[in-house]
Scaffold this motif. Sequence first.
Motif, PDB file in Angstrom:
ATOM      1  N   ASP A 177      51.406  97.323  11.896  1.00  0.00           N
ATOM      2  CA  ASP A 177      50.755  97.692  13.153  1.00  0.00           C
ATOM      3  C   ASP A 177      50.044  96.525  13.836  1.00  0.00           C
ATOM      4  O   ASP A 177      49.620  96.654  14.986  1.00  0.00           O
ATOM      5  N   LYS A 178      49.902  95.408  13.153  1.00  0.00           N
ATOM      6  CA  LYS A 178      49.093  94.313  13.689  1.00  0.00           C
ATOM      7  C   LYS A 178      49.631  93.794  15.014  1.00  0.00           C
ATOM      8  O   LYS A 178      48.875  93.335  15.864  1.00  0.00           O
ATOM      9  N   GLN A 179      50.947  93.881  15.197  1.00  0.00           N
ATOM     10  CA  GLN A 179      51.551  93.372  16.432  1.00  0.00           C
ATOM     11  C   GLN A 179      51.595  94.412  17.546  1.00  0.00           C
ATOM     12  O   GLN A 179      52.103  94.121  18.631  1.00  0.00           O
ATOM     13  N   GLU A 180      51.069  95.604  17.294  1.00  0.00           N
ATOM     14  CA  GLU A 180      51.225  96.709  18.246  1.00  0.00           C
ATOM     15  C   GLU A 180      50.024  96.914  19.165  1.00  0.00           C
ATOM     16  O   GLU A 180      50.093  97.731  20.077  1.00  0.00           O
ATOM     17  N   LEU A 181      48.925  96.201  18.935  1.00  0.00           N
ATOM     18  CA  LEU A 181      47.754  96.416  19.780  1.00  0.00           C
ATOM     19  C   LEU A 181      47.970  95.865  21.188  1.00  0.00           C
ATOM     20  O   LEU A 181      47.581  96.501  22.171  1.00  0.00           O
ATOM     21  N   LYS A 182      48.580  94.704  21.266  1.00  0.00           N
ATOM     22  CA  LYS A 182      48.786  94.108  22.595  1.00  0.00           C
ATOM     23  C   LYS A 182      49.700  94.967  23.475  1.00  0.00           C
ATOM     24  O   LYS A 182      49.379  95.220  24.644  1.00  0.00           O
ATOM     25  N   PRO A 183      50.864  95.451  22.970  1.00  0.00           N
ATOM     26  CA  PRO A 183      51.669  96.366  23.799  1.00  0.00           C
ATOM     27  C   PRO A 183      50.923  97.634  24.191  1.00  0.00           C
ATOM     28  O   PRO A 183      51.108  98.154  25.294  1.00  0.00           O
ATOM     29  N   ALA A 184      50.051  98.128  23.288  1.00  0.00           N
ATOM     30  CA  ALA A 184      49.257  99.324  23.607  1.00  0.00           C
ATOM     31  C   ALA A 184      48.294  99.025  24.749  1.00  0.00           C
ATOM     32  O   ALA A 184      48.130  99.847  25.663  1.00  0.00           O
ATOM     33  N   LEU A 185      47.647  97.865  24.714  1.00  0.00           N
ATOM     34  CA  LEU A 185      46.738  97.470  25.797  1.00  0.00           C
ATOM     35  C   LEU A 185      47.488  97.340  27.119  1.00  0.00           C
ATOM     36  O   LEU A 185      46.987  97.753  28.172  1.00  0.00           O
ATOM     37  N   GLU A 186      48.693  96.777  27.061  1.00  0.00           N
ATOM     38  CA  GLU A 186      49.485  96.613  28.285  1.00  0.00           C
ATOM     39  C   GLU A 186      49.815  97.961  28.909  1.00  0.00           C
ATOM     40  O   GLU A 186      49.751  98.128  30.130  1.00  0.00           O
ATOM     41  N   SER A 187      50.161  98.948  28.062  1.00  0.00           N
ATOM     42  CA  SER A 187      50.483 100.275  28.604  1.00  0.00           C
ATOM     43  C   SER A 187      49.252 100.956  29.189  1.00  0.00           C
ATOM     44  O   SER A 187      49.341 101.702  30.168  1.00  0.00           O
ATOM     45  N   LEU A 188      48.072 100.677  28.612  1.00  0.00           N
ATOM     46  CA  LEU A 188      46.835 101.282  29.116  1.00  0.00           C
ATOM     47  C   LEU A 188      46.375 100.617  30.411  1.00  0.00           C
ATOM     48  O   LEU A 188      45.903 101.288  31.333  1.00  0.00           O
ATOM     49  N   THR A 189      46.502  99.295  30.468  1.00  0.00           N
ATOM     50  CA  THR A 189      46.015  98.573  31.650  1.00  0.00           C
ATOM     51  C   THR A 189      46.956  98.700  32.840  1.00  0.00           C
ATOM     52  O   THR A 189      46.567  98.354  33.966  1.00  0.00           O
ATOM     53  N   THR A 190      48.178  99.184  32.623  1.00  0.00           N
ATOM     54  CA  THR A 190      49.106  99.374  33.740  1.00  0.00           C
ATOM     55  C   THR A 190      49.083 100.808  34.274  1.00  0.00           C
ATOM     56  O   THR A 190      49.903 101.143  35.135  1.00  0.00           O
ATOM     57  N   LEU A 191      48.169 101.631  33.772  1.00  0.00           N
ATOM     58  CA  LEU A 191      48.032 102.984  34.317  1.00  0.00           C
ATOM     59  C   LEU A 191      47.571 102.899  35.771  1.00  0.00           C
ATOM     60  O   LEU A 191      46.887 101.946  36.155  1.00  0.00           O
TER      61      LEU A 191
END
Length: 452
Positions: free
Chosen positions: A308-322
């Motif tokens: 999961d360590k590499q998954e935080l950045k993609p999660a942030l990108e999906s949240l910040t593009t709302l």
Amino acid sequence: MSDKFRQVDRNTLFLLPPSMDDWLPEDHLARFVVEIVGQLDLTAIKSSYTGRGSKAHHPEMLLALLFYGYATGVFSSRKLEQATLDSVAFRYIAANDHPDHDTIATFRKRFLPLLTPLFVQILLIAQQMGCLKLGKVSLDGTKIKANASKHRALSWKYACKLEKQLKAEVIDLLRQAEEADRSAKPDGLDIPAELARREERLSAIATAKTEIERRAAERHAEEQSEYEKKLDKRKAKEQETGKKARGKQPKPPEPGPRDTDQVNLTDDQSRIMPVSGGGFDQCYNAQASVDVETMLIVGQHLSQNPNDKQELKPALESLTTLPEGLATVNSLLADAGYFSEANVDSCLEEKVLPFISASRDTHNQSLNERFAEPAPLLEGADPVTQMKHRLKTQAGRAIYAQRKCTVEPVFGIIKAVLGFRQFLLRGVESVRGEWNLVCIAWNLKRLHVLAA
């Protein structure tokens, strides 16, 4: 005796035509799904129909059928078709029509990429209903089984061994074919069929080896980059101190495939991953960001990484593009699997306060450990130290404790209640679309409860 019971009469016709509006209670989930789908902008889907040939089933009906099916644990296109015959709720959604399973499966596969905007549209509807107020978000991932068996995985070592064996068998079969006119061949031996079977297997092995080599090249490039960074860091430290750095010299990575590298012959884009309860299986890593207040999924993505360590950045990108119409995420809660200095910095760059556990907490802590406040934070502390201190405070612990009771129940209900434990589709892009469909179905089910 017959006066004691209500009459059972299946033959008398209705005096008035029955109304589908009387079939379900006013607050039924099926009604809610139909109502929400009616508010979505489906222009992209509708415009793809040319209008030639026989009339197609309406996209609104097929979408509502899929959404309600996934929200109630009916995923198979054949079971969805049968449900339009057996279930009152599905009959209501299908308007007493019965699309066949080929139509449902084709619609799902064809329009999965166009469902991503619908995920955001439903969040905007939730906000307009007053049900969604973003702020704190919990992030977690779960391994979901691919539509492939781990026993269909082929390792590099075994592929090379099997390839050598099959090539030797082909040579032997060709020899037997040449000698067939001079000597009797074994009973039941069909040489052309045996050759065709081995050529087919050799072709599959060659494809698998090519994929393993490609992955090995990608891994070597990443490891080489890390190796060079370590060398640069070591060299900079030696120049700064004027002394030779302690410890062993970093070892350069070895190129090429390893014996244990493997690929699955059924779904070569899935990966072997550790699963809860122990063991390994052929899986994808499904990620969800869940609003702490409402348990609605506000961000989702899917990856092939077992960690999961590499998954935080993609999660942030999906949240910040709302869309700007949605409120801003101000805090992110995640377990120790996401902890790294780079992830903490990524959160702060997006002005999101991280609550990422640096280690797993021990069970059965003493009262002093549970309620003690940490020593004051020293000035000039780096972001990671600040976050660790924040998590030791009573306020920080209270916030972080919300993680376990928000995102983990969502995964638990999706898997244990709805029964979604395995993807139906194959290939990472199709599986991403199906995970988006699962998240939409969860949000509709949850929004129905929130709006009640």
